[in-house]
Write a protein that holds these residues in place. Structure first.
Motif, mmCIF file in Angstrom:
data_model
loop_
_atom_site.group_PDB
_atom_site.id
_atom_site.type_symbol
_atom_site.label_atom_id
_atom_site.label_comp_id
_atom_site.label_asym_id
_atom_site.label_seq_id
_atom_site.Cartn_x
_atom_site.Cartn_y
_atom_site.Cartn_z
ATOM 1 N N ALA A 48 1.217 -1.235 0.443
ATOM 2 C CA ALA A 48 0.373 -0.481 0.284
ATOM 3 C C ALA A 48 0.457 1.191 0.216
ATOM 4 O O ALA A 48 0.641 1.945 -0.695
ATOM 5 C CB ALA A 48 -0.861 0.233 1.732
ATOM 6 N N GLU A 49 1.942 1.012 0.908
ATOM 7 C CA GLU A 49 2.794 1.872 0.826
ATOM 8 C C GLU A 49 3.631 3.200 -0.235
ATOM 9 O O GLU A 49 4.031 3.410 -0.824
ATOM 10 C CB GLU A 49 3.929 2.211 1.677
ATOM 11 C CG GLU A 49 4.646 3.656 2.356
ATOM 12 C CD GLU A 49 5.568 3.454 3.314
ATOM 13 O OE1 GLU A 49 7.462 4.024 3.309
ATOM 14 O OE2 GLU A 49 5.064 2.617 4.644
ATOM 15 N N PHE A 50 4.471 1.747 -1.038
ATOM 16 C CA PHE A 50 4.783 1.383 -1.905
ATOM 17 C C PHE A 50 3.702 1.727 -3.714
ATOM 18 O O PHE A 50 4.194 2.679 -4.376
ATOM 19 C CB PHE A 50 5.086 0.327 -3.055
ATOM 20 C CG PHE A 50 6.236 0.237 -4.146
ATOM 21 C CD1 PHE A 50 7.233 0.741 -4.095
ATOM 22 C CD2 PHE A 50 5.370 -0.766 -5.168
ATOM 23 C CE1 PHE A 50 7.991 1.177 -5.364
ATOM 24 C CE2 PHE A 50 6.103 -0.590 -6.998
ATOM 25 C CZ PHE A 50 7.401 -0.042 -5.861
ATOM 26 N N SER A 53 3.383 5.563 -2.804
ATOM 27 C CA SER A 53 4.317 6.539 -3.450
ATOM 28 C C SER A 53 3.980 7.063 -4.774
ATOM 29 O O SER A 53 4.706 7.962 -5.549
ATOM 30 C CB SER A 53 5.627 6.140 -3.110
ATOM 31 O OG SER A 53 5.565 5.271 -4.288
ATOM 32 N N PHE A 54 3.629 6.469 -5.768
ATOM 33 C CA PHE A 54 3.291 7.125 -7.631
ATOM 34 C C PHE A 54 2.266 8.008 -7.384
ATOM 35 O O PHE A 54 2.258 8.129 -8.484
ATOM 36 C CB PHE A 54 3.164 5.983 -8.274
ATOM 37 C CG PHE A 54 4.314 5.060 -8.309
ATOM 38 C CD1 PHE A 54 4.767 4.812 -9.192
ATOM 39 C CD2 PHE A 54 4.921 3.644 -7.269
ATOM 40 C CE1 PHE A 54 6.405 4.054 -9.154
ATOM 41 C CE2 PHE A 54 5.802 2.815 -7.518
ATOM 42 C CZ PHE A 54 6.068 3.395 -7.885
ATOM 43 N N ARG A 55 1.553 8.530 -6.673
ATOM 44 C CA ARG A 55 -0.145 8.792 -6.489
ATOM 45 C C ARG A 55 0.621 10.374 -6.416
ATOM 46 O O ARG A 55 1.403 11.238 -6.287
ATOM 47 C CB ARG A 55 -0.644 8.741 -5.198
ATOM 48 C CG ARG A 55 -1.195 8.090 -5.002
ATOM 49 C CD ARG A 55 -2.141 8.008 -3.837
ATOM 50 N NE ARG A 55 -3.267 6.264 -2.943
ATOM 51 C CZ ARG A 55 -4.559 5.930 -3.926
ATOM 52 N NH1 ARG A 55 -4.868 6.702 -4.870
ATOM 53 N NH2 ARG A 55 -4.098 4.644 -3.328
ATOM 54 N N ASP A 56 0.088 11.709 -7.736
ATOM 55 C CA ASP A 56 0.521 13.126 -7.604
ATOM 56 C C ASP A 56 0.259 13.604 -5.942
ATOM 57 O O ASP A 56 -0.900 13.501 -5.718
ATOM 58 C CB ASP A 56 -0.220 13.182 -8.183
ATOM 59 C CG ASP A 56 0.124 13.000 -10.069
ATOM 60 O OD1 ASP A 56 1.355 12.500 -10.405
ATOM 61 O OD2 ASP A 56 -0.712 12.591 -10.764
ATOM 62 N N GLY A 57 0.839 14.364 -5.549
ATOM 63 C CA GLY A 57 0.796 14.844 -4.197
ATOM 64 C C GLY A 57 0.594 14.241 -3.275
ATOM 65 O O GLY A 57 0.707 13.042 -2.613
ATOM 66 N N SER A 58 0.110 14.837 -2.074
ATOM 67 C CA SER A 58 0.103 14.005 -0.874
ATOM 68 C C SER A 58 -1.231 13.345 -0.645
ATOM 69 O O SER A 58 -2.083 14.298 -0.498
ATOM 70 C CB SER A 58 0.603 15.235 0.906
ATOM 71 O OG SER A 58 0.447 14.832 1.003
#
Length: 91
Positions: A48-50, A53-58
């Protein structure tokens, strides 16, 4: 079965640096394929964390942001239930 993976020069350089550091610190010579396999296994363990990491923004607030949000909240002293909210929103 082995498959070629294309990567840019910067990524290749970092992989080589990592390979050299592993040899230096552990005394064990590992292949780049072994390193990539281990990195993939690590990513799968925290999938899930990985993926995030590919999402745009926080995707989540920092502790400071949560604290700032909570400091902005006030209590009006009026208790509100679901019916009150429905009346306000839907008339």
């Amino acid at each position: 079965m082995s498959t070629a993976v294309k990567m840019d020069e910067d990524a290749k350089s970092k992989l080589e640096e990592l390979q050299a550091e592993i040899k230096l610190k552990t005394g064990k010579k590992v292949t780049q394929q072994e390193i990539l396999t281990q990195l993939i296994e690590s990513a799968v363990e925290s999938r899930a964390e990985f993926v995030d990491s590919f999402r745009d923004g926080s995707t989540s607030l920092s502790e400071t942001e949560v604290q700032a949000f909570n400091e902005g909240m006030i209590a009006s002293g009026v208790e509100t239930d679901e019916d009150d909210i429905d009346d306000i929103l839907y008339g």
